[in-house]
Write a protein that holds these residues in place. Structure first.
Motif, PDB file in Angstrom:
ATOM      1  N   ARG A 459       0.546  26.525  43.939  1.00 42.02           N
ATOM      2  CA  ARG A 459      -0.210  26.518  45.191  1.00 42.02           C
ATOM      3  C   ARG A 459       0.036  27.766  46.037  1.00 42.02           C
ATOM      4  O   ARG A 459      -0.893  28.375  46.552  1.00 42.02           O
ATOM      5  N   ARG A 460       1.331  28.130  46.199  1.00 40.13           N
ATOM      6  CA  ARG A 460       1.682  29.196  47.156  1.00 40.13           C
ATOM      7  C   ARG A 460       0.951  30.495  46.872  1.00 40.13           C
ATOM      8  O   ARG A 460       0.236  31.028  47.722  1.00 40.13           O
ATOM      9  N   GLY A 560      -3.524  34.436  57.344  1.00 40.90           N
ATOM     10  CA  GLY A 560      -3.363  33.066  56.856  1.00 40.90           C
ATOM     11  C   GLY A 560      -2.831  33.025  55.435  1.00 40.90           C
ATOM     12  O   GLY A 560      -1.997  32.177  55.096  1.00 40.90           O
ATOM     13  N   GLY A 561      -3.298  33.950  54.596  1.00 37.82           N
ATOM     14  CA  GLY A 561      -2.809  33.986  53.222  1.00 37.82           C
ATOM     15  C   GLY A 561      -1.337  34.320  53.140  1.00 37.82           C
ATOM     16  O   GLY A 561      -0.576  33.687  52.390  1.00 37.82           O
ATOM     17  N   LEU A 562      -0.898  35.303  53.901  1.00 38.91           N
ATOM     18  CA  LEU A 562       0.517  35.687  53.877  1.00 38.91           C
ATOM     19  C   LEU A 562       1.407  34.565  54.392  1.00 38.91           C
ATOM     20  O   LEU A 562       2.536  34.383  53.920  1.00 38.91           O
ATOM     21  N   LEU A 563       0.915  33.783  55.351  1.00 46.84           N
ATOM     22  CA  LEU A 563       1.706  32.660  55.860  1.00 46.84           C
ATOM     23  C   LEU A 563       1.958  31.609  54.786  1.00 46.84           C
ATOM     24  O   LEU A 563       2.964  30.882  54.838  1.00 46.84           O
ATOM     25  N   LEU A 567       5.640  28.661  52.778  1.00 45.44           N
ATOM     26  CA  LEU A 567       5.697  27.250  52.418  1.00 45.44           C
ATOM     27  C   LEU A 567       6.369  27.100  51.059  1.00 45.44           C
ATOM     28  O   LEU A 567       6.300  27.999  50.222  1.00 45.44           O
ATOM     29  N   PRO A 568       7.013  25.964  50.798  1.00 42.85           N
ATOM     30  CA  PRO A 568       7.581  25.742  49.463  1.00 42.85           C
ATOM     31  C   PRO A 568       6.492  25.408  48.447  1.00 42.85           C
ATOM     32  O   PRO A 568       5.426  24.897  48.811  1.00 42.85           O
ATOM     33  N   GLU A 569       6.751  25.727  47.184  1.00 41.00           N
ATOM     34  CA  GLU A 569       5.830  25.378  46.107  1.00 41.00           C
ATOM     35  C   GLU A 569       5.924  23.881  45.818  1.00 41.00           C
ATOM     36  O   GLU A 569       7.020  23.307  45.837  1.00 41.00           O
ATOM     37  N   THR A 570       4.789  23.239  45.578  1.00 40.75           N
ATOM     38  CA  THR A 570       4.777  21.794  45.324  1.00 40.75           C
ATOM     39  C   THR A 570       4.343  21.442  43.913  1.00 40.75           C
ATOM     40  O   THR A 570       4.324  20.258  43.565  1.00 40.75           O
ATOM     41  N   MET A 571       3.999  22.432  43.098  1.00 42.88           N
ATOM     42  CA  MET A 571       3.561  22.132  41.741  1.00 42.88           C
ATOM     43  C   MET A 571       4.720  21.559  40.928  1.00 42.88           C
ATOM     44  O   MET A 571       5.837  22.076  40.947  1.00 42.88           O
ATOM     45  N   PHE A 591      11.984  32.884  47.924  1.00 41.66           N
ATOM     46  CA  PHE A 591      10.715  33.401  48.429  1.00 41.66           C
ATOM     47  C   PHE A 591       9.839  33.937  47.300  1.00 41.66           C
ATOM     48  O   PHE A 591       8.631  33.749  47.299  1.00 41.66           O
ATOM     49  N   TRP A 592      10.428  34.623  46.315  1.00 43.21           N
ATOM     50  CA  TRP A 592       9.641  35.268  45.265  1.00 43.21           C
ATOM     51  C   TRP A 592       9.442  34.378  44.049  1.00 43.21           C
ATOM     52  O   TRP A 592       8.901  34.834  43.037  1.00 43.21           O
ATOM     53  N   ASP A 593       9.850  33.117  44.120  1.00 41.75           N
ATOM     54  CA  ASP A 593       9.630  32.212  42.992  1.00 41.75           C
ATOM     55  C   ASP A 593       8.138  32.085  42.699  1.00 41.75           C
ATOM     56  O   ASP A 593       7.315  31.976  43.612  1.00 41.75           O
ATOM     57  N   ASN A 594       7.819  32.084  41.405  1.00 42.30           N
ATOM     58  CA  ASN A 594       6.426  31.974  40.979  1.00 42.30           C
ATOM     59  C   ASN A 594       6.385  31.147  39.707  1.00 42.30           C
ATOM     60  O   ASN A 594       7.115  31.443  38.754  1.00 42.30           O
ATOM     61  N   PRO A 595       5.550  30.099  39.648  1.00 43.63           N
ATOM     62  CA  PRO A 595       5.495  29.256  38.442  1.00 43.63           C
ATOM     63  C   PRO A 595       5.136  30.033  37.182  1.00 43.63           C
ATOM     64  O   PRO A 595       5.498  29.616  36.082  1.00 43.63           O
TER      65      PRO A 595
END
Length: 656
Positions: A459-460, A560-563, A567-571, A591-595
């Motif tokens: 999501r993020r 809005g996109g940068l904000l 938020l935490p990732e919920t996937m 912060f830089w976590d990406n699925p």
């Protein structure tokens, strides 16, 4: 805002065979209660013997009945097709006012004494020319002169000494871009009154706020069908009344009443149909009903306006179909989950018998008996609970407060950017009817793309990327010539914000704790309506400069996109159930976590939130479905339910 929907999650067959208690985890008045978060000391103080555990009856929830009647049988297919008129209704409610209040770009003062002259002759003699701006003549002022004397002298050009005054007798219009009478051209909502169309649109969204609260209460109190019928019939009456308005205030009142129906006139039907569809079909029904039916209605609307050739005829033509909603009680079943939550289990089972008859299937008597017993047990347990929560609980702890504020701000930005793009099509320098159709059609590929990648990319970053891309395209549209180039870039911005909009609908439902999820999502959507009230005035700035609306939408999109990155990732995470869960959610994320590029984790560090040491790691957790309604809840809960069910089934297959 739509009614608060309690949608329990289903477990797989292997879970049920192992004695898992589905319905005991579900609070029909509030949402999902994860037994993994109960106090461990309770289990220690009152340990159960093997005999007691074996004697416990398994709980059967509503989703356990669906496989027996067919997850997407003939009756479900009929209900899916019955969504078509309601998808058209919400498109008519949302967009029809745009085509009632269009103002032709070229207009000038009407001079009755020069009525016998041609348009060009009148304009050359009575209207001051302009060398700057997009129009060759003044749109709001005229020369003041003795026109009879001027005609007697045979003048065809003005005298430089004639004074210039505001329009005295109304306006005349070049109808090449808007070839029919609108209320704006009929009542001369131009020049000093050119803010009135934006004001009426803002009043419409005020009605939407009230309607969400009123019909949400009706849906919870009296059922989904009465709310669905009521909201559509009010829209029918107010829409017909719109056609007989002759002034600003009468038109504003009617549009406020029409706003009461937005967007409950569709989402309650959306809820009802999805409730009766099996998990593996819910993603299809949830997304295709929007991508196909809503998109088709929005794309056809401009051509209906052109066919009607008059705003009053258009108002009647887009309002009369709402009367079809009166037949809903005879065609659409009431929400079985709502009936169960009200203790009306017999009525819920009567509806399931109708599914049996039409789908030519059969629910075993044993399953019905187990469903009845577990439902009664759950209702009794929920009635015994006395703790109540309010939306203010979201703001009592720092992380939860930060997430709630971010969700509100981000959703307001998304709503404003989305609605701004919808209404700014008239300022792009192309035919508004064709441009609106093309822009509306972007919903289909956007929704299809999102369905394919949301559960892979998360999501993020997807929310951030789509919003930022929308902002960049909007800003680029201000740097190219008005017309094809700017319209193409603006439409790409609309496509990107469509993706953001659908992600935003789901994000809040996954991130807020169950105990305040319904109220939290309601608050977020109300704030989204507040932002939408501002959108018409942002578009109105095109009268100052055509680039201003896109400039504002671009900046808001990027911010809005940068904000979203905060938020935490919920996937692929368990949704928080308690306030403490919501406060701790995502603490182990960086912060830089990406699925797409997951971090390597030790077994001890894996999923710190979702698993507690007192819980065996081999236990299968089923993600809770949000106890929320409207667009924000249903697509979210459907995707969650589908993924959880499939994941559990795959897990059980591997074990076997």
């Amino acid at each position: 805002m739509a009614p608060q929907e309690r949608t329990p999650c289903c477990e797989d067959d292997s879970s049920r065979q192992n004695g898992s208690d589905n319905l005991s985890n579900i609070n029909l008045n509030g949402g999902f209660v994860n037994k993994g978060y109960e106090n461990d000391s309770d289990n220690v103080a009152n340990p159960k013997t093997d005999k007691e555990v074996a004697s416990e009856k398994k709980a059967t929830d509503f989703d356990d009945l669906l496989p027996h009647v067919g997850e997407f049988g003939l009756y479900q297919k009929i209900l899916f097709l019955l969504m078509i008129p309601f998808a058209f209704f919400v498109a008519f409610v949302y967009f029809s006012q745009i085509f009632m209040t269009l103002t032709p770009e070229q207009h000038w003062c009407w001079v009755p004494e020069l009525a016998n002259l041609t348009v060009e002759e009148r304009r050359a003699l009575a209207i001051p020319p302009k060398s700057d701006g997009p129009y060759p003549h003044d749109r709001c002022r005229m020369y003041s002169a003795d026109w009879a004397a001027a005609l007697a002298q045979g003048r065809s050009t003005p005298d430089d000494e004639w004074p210039i005054v505001p329009c005295q007798h109304g306006w005349e219009y070049n109808r090449s871009d808007v070839p029919y009478e609108t209320i704006a051209s009929q009542l001369d909502w131009v020049c000093e009154n050119d803010n009135l169309p934006a004001t009426t649109q803002a009043i419409f969204f005020c009605g939407a706020i009230v309607g969400g609260l009123v019909f949400g209460w009706i849906a919870d109190k009296y059922g989904r069908i009465p709310a669905l019928v009521g909201t559509n019939l009010i829209s029918f009456a107010a829409g017909i009344g719109t056609a007989f308005c002759n002034g600003f205030w009468s038109f504003a009142i009617c549009r406020f009443l029409v706003g009461l129906a937005f967007d409950n006139c569709f989402t309650m039907m959306y809820i009802l149909v999805l409730e009766y569809v099996g998990p593996k079909w819910r993603t299809f029904v949830a997304n295709m009903s929007i991508a196909l039916f809503f998109t088709l209605a929005a794309s056809l609307l401009p051509w209906i306006a052109l066919w009607a050739d008059d705003w009053r005829t258009f108002a009647i033509g887009t309002s009369v179909p709402f009367i079809l909603a009166a037949a809903t009680p005879w065609l659409v079943p009431e929400s079985a989950r709502w009936l169960v939550s009200q203790g009306k289990i017999d009525k819920a089972l009567t509806i399931m018998k109708k599914f049996e008859r039409i789908n030519k299937t059969k629910i075993p008597d044993k399953v019905i008996s187990e469903f009845t017993e577990s439902s009664l047990k759950t209702i009794k347990e929920s009635e015994a609970e006395c703790r109540t929560y309010s939306v203010l609980d979201l703001f009592k702890t720092p992380r939860l407060r930060r997430n709630a504020i971010l969700l509100i701000v981000i959703w307001m930005a998304i709503s404003l950017v989305f609605d701004g793009h919808v209404r700014n099509v008239g300022s792009l320098g192309l035919d508004i009817f064709l441009t609106f159709t093309v822009a509306s059609a972007t919903e289909l590929p956007a929704d299809t793309f999102l369905t394919a990648v949301l559960d892979r990319w998360g999501r993020r970053w997807l929310a951030c990327g789509s919003m930022v891309i929308s902002g960049i395209f909007s800003l680029l549209a201000t740097a190219v010539p008005i017309g094809g180039p700017s319209a193409s870039l603006a439409i790409l911005g609309r496509f990107a914000v469509n993706i953001s909009y659908n992600i935003g609908l789901q994000y809040a439902a996954e991130l807020l704790p169950t105990v305040v999820r319904a109220q939290g999502v309601a608050l977020i959507h109300i704030m989204g309506y507040v932002a939408s009230i501002v959108a018409p005035f942002v578009v109105y700035l095109a009268n100052v400069s055509p680039a201003l609306p896109l400039l504002i939408l671009g900046i808001l999109g990027i911010v809005g996109g940068l904000l979203c990155l905060f938020l935490p990732e919920t996937m692929d995470t368990e949704m928080p159930q308690t306030l403490a869960d919501g406060e701790n959610f995502g603490k182990d994320q960086r912060f830089w976590d990406n699925p797409c590029f997951p971090r390597k984790k030790n077994n001890e560090d894996t999923d710190k939130y979702t698993h507690r040491k007192s819980i065996p790691t081999e236990d299968h957790f089923v993600r809770a479905l949000p106890a929320v309604g409207a667009r924000a809840s249903i697509r979210a809960s459907i995707r969650l339910s589908s993924r959880s069910t499939l994941r559990n089934r795959e897990g059980s297959d591997n074990v076997v």
